[in-house]
Scaffold this motif. Structure first.
Motif, PDB file in Angstrom:
ATOM      1  N   ALA A   1       0.727  -1.091   0.054  1.00 47.16           N
ATOM      2  CA  ALA A   1      -0.032   0.058  -0.048  1.00 47.16           C
ATOM      3  C   ALA A   1       0.932   1.202   0.026  1.00 47.16           C
ATOM      4  O   ALA A   1       2.104   1.290   0.150  1.00 47.16           O
ATOM      5  N   VAL A   2       0.226   2.434  -0.367  1.00 45.03           N
ATOM      6  CA  VAL A   2       0.865   3.568   0.041  1.00 45.03           C
ATOM      7  C   VAL A   2       0.349   4.092   1.605  1.00 45.03           C
ATOM      8  O   VAL A   2      -0.414   4.057   1.947  1.00 45.03           O
ATOM      9  N   TYR A   3       1.543   4.234   2.388  1.00 48.31           N
ATOM     10  CA  TYR A   3       1.455   4.546   3.679  1.00 48.31           C
ATOM     11  C   TYR A   3       1.523   6.201   3.983  1.00 48.31           C
ATOM     12  O   TYR A   3       2.460   6.854   3.422  1.00 48.31           O
ATOM     13  N   TYR A   4       0.654   6.488   4.623  1.00 48.67           N
ATOM     14  CA  TYR A   4       0.817   8.005   5.075  1.00 48.67           C
ATOM     15  C   TYR A   4       0.548   8.241   6.552  1.00 48.67           C
ATOM     16  O   TYR A   4      -0.117   7.634   7.109  1.00 48.67           O
ATOM     17  N   CYS A   5       1.542   9.232   6.759  1.00 48.85           N
ATOM     18  CA  CYS A   5       1.131   9.860   8.073  1.00 48.85           C
ATOM     19  C   CYS A   5       0.299  11.039   8.268  1.00 48.85           C
ATOM     20  O   CYS A   5       0.059  11.703   7.428  1.00 48.85           O
ATOM     21  N   SER A   6      -0.280  11.170   9.387  1.00 48.59           N
ATOM     22  CA  SER A   6      -1.487  12.263   9.487  1.00 48.59           C
ATOM     23  C   SER A   6      -1.444  12.546  11.092  1.00 48.59           C
ATOM     24  O   SER A   6      -1.184  11.854  11.827  1.00 48.59           O
ATOM     25  N   THR A   7      -2.261  13.763  11.076  1.00 49.02           N
ATOM     26  CA  THR A   7      -2.643  14.454  12.107  1.00 49.02           C
ATOM     27  C   THR A   7      -3.729  15.413  11.935  1.00 49.02           C
ATOM     28  O   THR A   7      -4.020  15.748  10.856  1.00 49.02           O
ATOM     29  N   VAL A   8      -4.372  15.690  13.108  1.00 49.56           N
ATOM     30  CA  VAL A   8      -5.202  16.546  12.965  1.00 49.56           C
ATOM     31  C   VAL A   8      -5.012  18.080  13.642  1.00 49.56           C
ATOM     32  O   VAL A   8      -4.522  18.164  14.686  1.00 49.56           O
ATOM     33  N   ASP A   9      -4.890  19.211  12.954  1.00 51.92           N
ATOM     34  CA  ASP A   9      -4.544  20.177  13.391  1.00 51.92           C
ATOM     35  C   ASP A   9      -5.402  21.215  13.313  1.00 51.92           C
ATOM     36  O   ASP A   9      -6.174  21.677  12.057  1.00 51.92           O
ATOM     37  N   ARG A  10      -5.909  21.792  14.438  1.00 52.88           N
ATOM     38  CA  ARG A  10      -6.952  22.747  14.316  1.00 52.88           C
ATOM     39  C   ARG A  10      -8.320  22.200  13.693  1.00 52.88           C
ATOM     40  O   ARG A  10      -9.063  23.187  13.010  1.00 52.88           O
ATOM     41  N   GLY A  11      -8.404  21.087  14.195  1.00 48.49           N
ATOM     42  CA  GLY A  11      -9.880  20.522  13.430  1.00 48.49           C
ATOM     43  C   GLY A  11      -9.774  19.826  12.028  1.00 48.49           C
ATOM     44  O   GLY A  11     -10.700  19.622  11.347  1.00 48.49           O
ATOM     45  N   VAL A  12      -8.685  20.291  11.423  1.00 49.62           N
ATOM     46  CA  VAL A  12      -8.325  19.941   9.976  1.00 49.62           C
ATOM     47  C   VAL A  12      -7.510  18.409  10.041  1.00 49.62           C
ATOM     48  O   VAL A  12      -6.314  18.891  10.596  1.00 49.62           O
ATOM     49  N   ARG A  13      -7.758  17.444   9.071  1.00 50.73           N
ATOM     50  CA  ARG A  13      -6.814  16.406   9.061  1.00 50.73           C
ATOM     51  C   ARG A  13      -5.959  16.863   7.918  1.00 50.73           C
ATOM     52  O   ARG A  13      -6.148  17.429   6.842  1.00 50.73           O
ATOM     53  N   ARG A  14      -4.544  16.457   8.469  1.00 51.93           N
ATOM     54  CA  ARG A  14      -3.408  16.861   7.647  1.00 51.93           C
ATOM     55  C   ARG A  14      -2.775  15.600   7.097  1.00 51.93           C
ATOM     56  O   ARG A  14      -2.761  14.696   7.715  1.00 51.93           O
ATOM     57  N   TRP A  15      -2.416  15.710   5.890  1.00 50.46           N
ATOM     58  CA  TRP A  15      -1.565  14.317   5.326  1.00 50.46           C
ATOM     59  C   TRP A  15      -0.217  14.818   4.857  1.00 50.46           C
ATOM     60  O   TRP A  15       0.024  15.733   4.284  1.00 50.46           O
ATOM     61  N   GLY A  16       0.599  13.815   5.061  1.00 50.22           N
ATOM     62  CA  GLY A  16       1.935  13.909   4.375  1.00 50.22           C
ATOM     63  C   GLY A  16       1.813  13.175   2.920  1.00 50.22           C
ATOM     64  O   GLY A  16       0.856  12.407   2.794  1.00 50.22           O
ATOM     65  N   ARG A  17       2.794  13.319   2.252  1.00 50.57           N
ATOM     66  CA  ARG A  17       2.862  12.679   0.986  1.00 50.57           C
ATOM     67  C   ARG A  17       3.180  11.342   1.424  1.00 50.57           C
ATOM     68  O   ARG A  17       3.903  10.842   2.349  1.00 50.57           O
ATOM     69  N   GLY A  18       2.462  10.289   0.755  1.00 49.66           N
ATOM     70  CA  GLY A  18       2.716   8.929   0.997  1.00 49.66           C
ATOM     71  C   GLY A  18       3.960   8.395   0.729  1.00 49.66           C
ATOM     72  O   GLY A  18       4.834   8.792  -0.423  1.00 49.66           O
ATOM     73  N   THR A  19       4.381   7.310   1.208  1.00 51.43           N
ATOM     74  CA  THR A  19       5.583   6.327   0.982  1.00 51.43           C
ATOM     75  C   THR A  19       4.929   5.123   0.398  1.00 51.43           C
ATOM     76  O   THR A  19       4.033   4.387   1.181  1.00 51.43           O
ATOM     77  N   LEU A  20       5.267   4.319  -0.608  1.00 47.68           N
ATOM     78  CA  LEU A  20       4.918   3.225  -1.031  1.00 47.68           C
ATOM     79  C   LEU A  20       5.709   2.125  -0.582  1.00 47.68           C
ATOM     80  O   LEU A  20       6.904   2.029  -0.672  1.00 47.68           O
ATOM     81  N   VAL A  21       4.762   1.093  -0.013  1.00 49.99           N
ATOM     82  CA  VAL A  21       5.495  -0.117   0.345  1.00 49.99           C
ATOM     83  C   VAL A  21       5.073  -1.275  -0.439  1.00 49.99           C
ATOM     84  O   VAL A  21       3.915  -1.415  -0.720  1.00 49.99           O
ATOM     85  N   THR A  22       5.866  -2.039  -0.769  1.00 51.27           N
ATOM     86  CA  THR A  22       5.713  -3.079  -1.789  1.00 51.27           C
ATOM     87  C   THR A  22       5.977  -4.446  -1.312  1.00 51.27           C
ATOM     88  O   THR A  22       7.371  -4.580  -1.007  1.00 51.27           O
ATOM     89  N   VAL A  23       5.309  -5.394  -1.071  1.00 53.87           N
ATOM     90  CA  VAL A  23       5.490  -6.809  -0.169  1.00 53.87           C
ATOM     91  C   VAL A  23       5.367  -7.740  -1.290  1.00 53.87           C
ATOM     92  O   VAL A  23       4.259  -7.811  -1.802  1.00 53.87           O
ATOM     93  N   SER A  24       6.595  -8.336  -1.785  1.00 54.52           N
ATOM     94  CA  SER A  24       6.378  -9.519  -2.801  1.00 54.52           C
ATOM     95  C   SER A  24       6.292 -10.871  -2.078  1.00 54.52           C
ATOM     96  O   SER A  24       6.952 -11.002  -0.817  1.00 54.52           O
ATOM     97  N   SER A  25       5.586 -11.529  -2.745  1.00 58.99           N
ATOM     98  CA  SER A  25       5.488 -13.133  -1.854  1.00 58.99           C
ATOM     99  C   SER A  25       6.529 -14.038  -2.451  1.00 58.99           C
ATOM    100  O   SER A  25       7.164 -13.709  -3.305  1.00 58.99           O
TER     101      SER A  25
END
Length: 114
Positions: free
Chosen positions: A90-114
């Motif tokens: 998946a693409v993983y995102y960190c996030s927080t809520v700042d003054r009632g608004v959810r903020r997102w960082g740019r995601g980072t891709l994680v790929t797990v091969s079988s």
């Protein structure tokens, strides 16, 4: 608020990765922080959260494998991901809520091969 995630990559099943998210322009230690992920064709979901006081929660599929922790010195939150599975891809995102608004960082891709 600025959130910058890093640490994604390609890993084989059973492997591990550590994601990092650097926060700026906030009083980091006062904020609850979350990691979300979005797999292809699926909705974004909450993976793990950590309160300003250090309490943690995890979604069931990652319990016992992922660890969220934070450094209020480095103003960063981390996600240690162990025993990775293909379904963790998946693409993983960190996030927080700042003054009632959810903020997102740019995601980072994680790929797990079988």
């Amino acid at each position: 608020v600025q959130l910058q995630a890093s640490g994604g990559g390609l890993v084989q099943a059973g492997g591990f990765l550590r994601l990092s998210c650097a926060a700026s322009r906030i009083m980091f230690r006062a904020y609850d922080m979350e990691w979300y992920r979005q797999a292809p064709g699926k909705e974004r979901e909450l993976v793990a959260s950590i309160t300003s006081g250090g309490e943690t929660t995890y979604t069931d599929p990652v319990k016992g494998r992922f660890i969220i922790y934070r450094s209020n010195v480095e103003d960063a939150v981390y996600l240690q991901m162990n025993n990775l599975k293909p379904e963790d891809t998946a693409v993983y995102y960190c996030s927080t809520v700042d003054r009632g608004v959810r903020r997102w960082g740019r995601g980072t891709l994680v790929t797990v091969s079988s």
